[in-house]
Design an enzyme around this catalytic site. Structure first.
Site, PDB file in Angstrom:
ATOM      1  N   LYS A   7     -15.356  -2.957   4.524  1.00  0.00           N
ATOM      2  CA  LYS A   7     -14.779  -3.220   3.201  1.00  0.00           C
ATOM      3  C   LYS A   7     -15.863  -3.945   2.423  1.00  0.00           C
ATOM      4  O   LYS A   7     -16.232  -5.066   2.794  1.00  0.00           O
ATOM      5  CB  LYS A   7     -13.575  -4.148   3.325  1.00  0.00           C
ATOM      6  CG  LYS A   7     -12.351  -3.588   4.033  1.00  0.00           C
ATOM      7  CD  LYS A   7     -11.424  -4.737   4.369  1.00  0.00           C
ATOM      8  CE  LYS A   7     -10.034  -4.298   4.762  1.00  0.00           C
ATOM      9  NZ  LYS A   7      -9.268  -5.433   5.349  1.00  0.00           N
ATOM     10  N   GLU A  10       0.818  -1.216   0.000  1.00  0.00           N
ATOM     11  CA  GLU A  10       0.000   0.000   0.000  1.00  0.00           C
ATOM     12  C   GLU A  10       0.851   1.265   0.000  1.00  0.00           C
ATOM     13  O   GLU A  10       0.378   2.342   0.333  1.00  0.00           O
ATOM     14  CB  GLU A  10      -0.939  -0.001   1.205  1.00  0.00           C
ATOM     15  CG  GLU A  10      -1.881  -1.183   1.175  1.00  0.00           C
ATOM     16  CD  GLU A  10      -2.922  -1.148   2.272  1.00  0.00           C
ATOM     17  OE1 GLU A  10      -3.127  -0.099   2.895  1.00  0.00           O
ATOM     18  OE2 GLU A  10      -3.540  -2.193   2.502  1.00  0.00           O
TER      19      GLU A  10
HETATM   20  C1  2PG Z   1      -6.464  -4.400   6.135  1.00  0.00           C
HETATM   21  C2  2PG Z   1      -6.367  -4.259   4.633  1.00  0.00           C
HETATM   22  C3  2PG Z   1      -6.046  -2.878   4.187  1.00  0.00           C
HETATM   23  P1  2PG Z   1      -6.018  -6.305   3.077  1.00  0.00           P
HETATM   24  O1  2PG Z   1      -6.048  -5.403   6.716  1.00  0.00           O
HETATM   25  O2  2PG Z   1      -7.020  -3.528   6.781  1.00  0.00           O
HETATM   26  O3  2PG Z   1      -4.866  -2.397   4.804  1.00  0.00           O
HETATM   27  O4  2PG Z   1      -5.493  -5.201   4.085  1.00  0.00           O
HETATM   28  O5  2PG Z   1      -6.728  -5.635   1.974  1.00  0.00           O
HETATM   29  O6  2PG Z   1      -4.781  -7.050   2.626  1.00  0.00           O
HETATM   30  O7  2PG Z   1      -6.940  -7.200   3.871  1.00  0.00           O
HETATM   31 MG    MG Z   2      -6.988  -4.683   8.691  1.00  0.00          MG
END
Ligand code: 2PG
Ligand code: MG
Length: 425
Positions: free
Chosen positions: A339, A209
């Site tokens: 998310k 990231e």
């Molecule tokens: C998290 C995310 C974003 P990933 O753990 O919060 O930083 O990571 O998309 O790899 O789950």
């Molecule tokens: Mg996380």
């Protein structure tokens, strides 16, 4: 009513060069729009299923041709020519077509691409910005912009596990605008880059990231170095700029213990360790401090730290209304990391968001470690009145597309950033 006249999909590449899905949607009387979905690396076990081709000869099995094909041959014939009154009606149809609890038949990546493309097409058809459309969907009148939480240092799964914890993020608490917050973050990012080059002799290698990712001697060094970089940039830690931490502890929890440093910690010792961090560093948000299935200790973590910082659940909650209900009942956290691809449709993600809100929780709207140049996340965070937004660092175009969109929304709306949380020590 929104009548879908055309739906198509394309396999594209994300910021790690791995395949992902882009959907193309055209409503009657309007031009086509696209939407692309992101992909996680430090995923929660309860996330919706991302469909990959599993063909080892192509992209090491990560191809998304099957997901694309599902949009073309299953979803397209079922929705083209149909009129949908709102997002929920389309998402209901998608959930029904998939028919599994975790979207494993069509793939959450296929389903979500269509869900978001439809939202963007509907906003376009109504002649309103996407954030306004998301706000309408949520029944919200947008009054504020989300606080920035910006990745500075990376470890864990995003940086080859050279340090246990995953993200140390900057929270520009004294910045009244997105514009000021980004400038403040830039100042610290630069001093941090110089500091780690001196301290660890490191070139500017960056993690997934865009976070800086040297060989820290331990997790706490990430926090100490971040605070030092703030000071070097002339900013007061805690008063002007604070920290958020994604411990992502599920990924170093093995055999009932947290392998954070050299000595394995049981859950009680891990909570004590986190309390120590909260005392020593200006942390305003602590994500996945405990592992996703360490249910019995999350309430203790919340009891000990919930009054001084946000106890934020990511892998722990997986944007899943069922897990969220259980966590609210157990007083196991105080904030939801949202998310949309953890659940697969906008409607279900909104249900999770609203459940959190009703419980008095804050909501952090987050990108994934594998992102695309699509910027819908910025509109979503504004439209659903996210308290925080988590996009990653300020260095890569897949992240900057969202920051730049926030700047444009700020200019267009003139809205203030939501009141800052009280920083720690
Ligand atoms: C998290 C995310 C974003 P990933 O753990 O919060 O930083 O990571 O998309 O790899 O789950
Ligand atoms: Mg996380």
């Amino acid at each position: 009513m929104f009548t879908i006249e055309h739906l198509d999909a394309l396999e594209i590449l994300d910021s790690r060069g791995r395949p992902t899905v882009q959907a193309v949607c055209r409503l009657r009387g309007h031009p086509p729009v696209t939407a692309s979905v992101p992909s996680g690396a430090s995923t929660g076990a309860a996330e919706a299923h991302e469909l990959r081709d599993q063909d080892p000869g192509r992209y090491r099995g990560l191809g998304c041709r099957r997901a694309v094909e599902n949009i073309r041959s299953v979803i397209q014939p079922a929705v083209v020519g149909r009129a949908f009154s709102e997002q929920a009606a389309l998402d209901e149809r998608l959930i029904e077509l998939d028919g599994t609890p975790d979207k494993s038949r069509l793939g959450a990546n296929a389903v979500l691409a269509v869900s978001i493309a439809f939202a963007r097409a509907a906003a376009r058809a109504d002649g309103i910005p996407l954030y306004a459309h998301f706000a309408r969907m949520a029944g919200i009148e947008v009054r504020t912009l989300p606080r920035l939480t910006i990745n500075l240092f990376s470890g864990g799964k995003h940086a080859g596990a050279q340090a246990a914890i995953q993200d140390v993020l900057l929270v520009p608490v004294a910045a009244p605008t997105i514009d000021d917050g980004l400038a403040m973050t830039f100042a610290v990012y630069q001093t941090a880059a110089e500091l780690i080059a001196r301290r660890y002799g490191m070139r500017l290698l960056r993690a997934d990231e865009g976070g800086l990712a040297p060989d820290f001697p331990g997790s706490e060094a990430m926090l100490a170095d971040a605070v030092e970089a703030m000071r070097l940039a002339g900013l007061q830690p805690g008063r002007e700029i604070a920290l958020a931490v994604d411990v992502a502890s599920s990924h170093f929890f093995r055999g009932g213990c947290y392998h954070l440093g050299t000595t394995p910690l049981d859950s009680g010792a891990m909570v004590a360790e986190l309390e120590g961090w909260a005392r020593r560093y200006p942390i305003v948000s602590l994500e996945d401090g405990l592992a996703e299935d360490d249910w019995s200790h999350w309430p203790r973590l919340t009891e000990r730290l919930g009054s001084r910082l946000l106890v934020l659940g990511d892998d722990f909650l997986c944007t899943n209304p069922d897990r969220l209900r259980r966590a609210i009942a157990a007083r196991a956290a105080t904030a939801l990391l949202l998310k949309v691809n953890q659940i697969g449709t906008l409607t279900e993600a909104l249900a999770a968001c609203q459940l959190g809100r009703q419980a008095g929780w804050q909501v952090t709207i987050s990108a994934r470690s594998g992102e695309t140049e699509d910027d819908w996340l910025a509109d979503l965070a504004v439209g659903w009145a996210g308290d925080q937004i988590k996009i990653g660092s300020i260095t890569q175009s897949e992240r900057l597309a969202k920051y730049n969109r926030l700047l444009a929304i700020e200019r267009e709306t003139g809205l203030p950033v939501v009141d800052w949380p009280k920083a720690g020590p």
